[in-house]
Design an enzyme around this catalytic site. Structure first.
Site, PDB file in Angstrom:
ATOM      1  N   HIS A 156      -1.160  47.782 -17.296  1.00 59.76           N
ATOM      2  CA  HIS A 156       0.155  47.487 -16.700  1.00 59.76           C
ATOM      3  C   HIS A 156       0.736  46.176 -17.245  1.00 59.76           C
ATOM      4  O   HIS A 156       1.547  45.522 -16.579  1.00 59.76           O
ATOM      5  CB  HIS A 156       0.065  47.406 -15.173  1.00 59.76           C
ATOM      6  CG  HIS A 156      -0.610  48.573 -14.544  1.00 59.76           C
ATOM      7  ND1 HIS A 156       0.028  49.773 -14.300  1.00 59.76           N
ATOM      8  CD2 HIS A 156      -1.900  48.747 -14.120  1.00 59.76           C
ATOM      9  CE1 HIS A 156      -0.822  50.622 -13.748  1.00 59.76           C
ATOM     10  NE2 HIS A 156      -2.004  50.030 -13.638  1.00 59.76           N
ATOM     11  N   SER A 277      16.163  33.662 -38.632  1.00 61.45           N
ATOM     12  CA  SER A 277      17.455  33.843 -37.975  1.00 61.45           C
ATOM     13  C   SER A 277      18.539  33.164 -38.797  1.00 61.45           C
ATOM     14  O   SER A 277      18.322  32.086 -39.364  1.00 61.45           O
ATOM     15  CB  SER A 277      17.412  33.241 -36.570  1.00 61.45           C
ATOM     16  OG  SER A 277      18.715  33.070 -36.047  1.00 61.45           O
ATOM     17  N   LYS A 283      13.286  30.158 -35.821  1.00 60.33           N
ATOM     18  CA  LYS A 283      12.812  31.513 -35.535  1.00 60.33           C
ATOM     19  C   LYS A 283      11.992  32.089 -36.690  1.00 60.33           C
ATOM     20  O   LYS A 283      12.293  31.883 -37.860  1.00 60.33           O
ATOM     21  CB  LYS A 283      13.996  32.452 -35.258  1.00 60.33           C
ATOM     22  CG  LYS A 283      14.796  32.123 -34.024  1.00 60.33           C
ATOM     23  CD  LYS A 283      14.006  32.328 -32.747  1.00 60.33           C
ATOM     24  CE  LYS A 283      13.638  33.765 -32.508  1.00 60.33           C
ATOM     25  NZ  LYS A 283      14.815  34.632 -32.270  1.00 60.33           N
ATOM     26  N   GLU A 290       8.909  45.461 -35.680  1.00 63.30           N
ATOM     27  CA  GLU A 290      10.012  46.048 -34.922  1.00 63.30           C
ATOM     28  C   GLU A 290      10.585  47.262 -35.646  1.00 63.30           C
ATOM     29  O   GLU A 290      10.973  48.256 -35.005  1.00 63.30           O
ATOM     30  CB  GLU A 290      11.084  44.995 -34.675  1.00 63.30           C
ATOM     31  CG  GLU A 290      10.634  43.913 -33.705  1.00 63.30           C
ATOM     32  CD  GLU A 290      11.592  42.736 -33.601  1.00 63.30           C
ATOM     33  OE1 GLU A 290      11.346  41.855 -32.768  1.00 63.30           O
ATOM     34  OE2 GLU A 290      12.581  42.699 -34.366  1.00 63.30           O
TER      35      GLU A 290
END
Length: 471
Positions: A156, A277, A283, A290
């Site tokens: 979970h 970024s 970043k 992804e």
């Protein structure tokens, strides 16, 4: 050169050609179409349609074309032919005149395309199996590099029990092994030859279908002509195999994205598989992972699209079935890319051992161990479970790990607790006590890694042997 123009007095419209012509994507089957045509020419020789000289001339012309295709010398997209079948036949007719026009005797594009696409699917499934073996090897190497690292396991998305990082790697090894077995199953079922089934009812020429199948590396011929030309189960199985494999990659990507996050900080990804970024210079984004996760949905879509296309089609061939190729070609390509980038991710990955350990300690992951300790003292498990939960509440209130609670506090929860409880609670003890088969104990993980390396060597050797047989 249209293969069907005799019945027609007018030309196809430009818009119809745009939707009908498949050469812009089925040219990828050029090699398979040529190999199938060589085999068919031998069948026509057996049927006395061709003389030995004619067959030899056709075979040599086809081999010459195959050499050009394999050398990348042909720009298929400049051709106005309808599909790869008409392209090959037109090439032969230009080179050999009427002899080239004999090749299609007794053959339909229906059995021809079914044969071509089975050959293409088999070749690319074997390629995907090679990709999977490379990724499996990278997972094993990654596990071996970090063989003592402990991190929290989750249910979970809540910290549950500590596990070795190698145990996490081995979970995905199991998934990849199932993916490999699905590829083997898919190849086994598709490895029947439709050639010689004609448009739908079979051929009148004694081409020798068993010999055709053997020449093309199939296990045998398809046994029903109606089914042979209209079956696309093999494409659906390929798409399901790719979809399941992509789902596994997507789950792994999700784990690694989370582990790489600032909130977890368990690992670092190499610069080779991350990006920055345009606005925020600090970043370092896990874009490769992804994209793996995102492409999973794309492959799922191709499977669903073909299922919907096939569900209402009557026997035998229908042009709707031309929709089988673009999705399958793209799915194979995306799966291949994701497996390759997955290898790069794993090979460049490094763990933050301190952060992993700290997170495993902070999650009260040894609460089950305290319950097991109480069970060893004769306390019923349900009672032990309640006591351990009370201990966690007390530890949270005091801002301490379980092993940091004073013995007096623990004894106030149950009189069976003694100082030996602290032998049960350290992180390494919690992990290494799970030394039953399939557990996360160091002994089990070390043994599993050894066995999986052996299994990998066997899988590689078997694949190499099978590929030599195909040649």
């Amino acid at each position: 050169m249209a293969l069907w123009g005799g019945r027609f007095s007018g030309d196809a419209s430009a818009m119809f050609k745009q939707v009908n012509d498949s050469l812009p994507f089925d040219y990828v089957m050029a090699s398979e179409d040529i190999l199938g045509s060589i085999a068919w020419s031998k069948g026509l020789l057996r049927a006395d349609v061709l003389t030995e000289q004619e067959q030899a001339t056709l075979e040599q012309a086809l081999k010459n074309l195959l050499a050009q295709v394999q050398a990348g010398e042909i720009d298929f997209l400049q051709s106005t032919e309808e599909d790869i079948h008409s392209f090959v036949e037109s090439h032969l007719t230009d080179a050999l005149g009427d002899l080239g026009r004999k090749l299609h005797t007794g053959r339909s594009r229906n059995d021809q395309v079914a044969t071509d696409f089975r050959l293409w699917c088999k070749e690319h499934l074997i390629g995907l199996k090679q990709d999977l073996l490379r990724m499996l090897e990278s997972l094993l190497k990654c596990a071996s590099r970090h063989d003592k690292a402990i991190l929290p396991g989750y249910t979970h998305l809540q910290r549950a029990q500590p596990v070795l990082f190698g145990h996490w790697c081995l979970a995905y090894v199991e998934m990849l092994k199932r993916d490999i077995s699905r590829i083997d199953d898919c190849i086994k079922r598709l490895n029947q030859c439709p050639l010689g089934c004609g448009a739908l009812a079979g051929t009148t020429f004694p081409v020798g279908r068993d010999e055709l199948a053997a020449d093309l590396g199939f296990d045998g011929p398809c046994l029903n002509s109606l089914d042979a030309v209209s079956d696309r189960d093999f494409v659906l199985e390929l798409l399901f195999t790719a979809s399941t494999g992509m789902m596994h990659l997507s789950r792994m990507a999700e784990d690694l994205i989370f582990y790489n996050s600032g909130e977890a900080g368990f690992l670092h990804l190499s610069d080779a598989v991350t990006s920055g970024s345009s606005l925020m210079p600090q970043k370092k984004n896990p874009d490769a992972l992804e994209l793996m996760r995102g492409k999973c949905g794309r492959v799922f879509g191709h499977l669903q699209a073909l299922l919907v296309t096939m569900k209402g089609l009557p026997l035998a061939y229908n042009k709707d079935m031309q929709e089988d190729k673009e999705g399958a070609i793209d799915a194979v390509n995306q799966y291949h890319i994701c497996l390759c980038i997955g290898v790069e991710v794993l090979d460049g990955l490094s763990l933050n051992l301190e952060a992993c350990r700290k997170a495993a300690q902070q999650g009260y992951a040894n609460a089950t161990e305290l319950a097991d300790y109480l069970v060893s003292k004769g306390v019923p498990f349900r009672t032990a479970h309640d006591i351990s939960g009370q201990a966690v509440v007390t530890a949270i209130e005091q801002g301490l790990p379980l092993e940091g609670l004073p013995i007096s506090t623990l004894q106030s929860l149950h009189q069976s607790i003694d100082k030996d409880v602290f032998d049960w609670l350290p992180l390494e003890v919690v992990v290494n006590k799970r030394n039953q088969l399939g557990g996360t104990g160091h002994e089990m993980v070390t043994r599993a890694l050894y066995l999986e390396h052996e299994n990998l060597d066997k899988l590689k050797a078997a694949l190499s042997h099978n590929m030599d047989d195909e040649r």
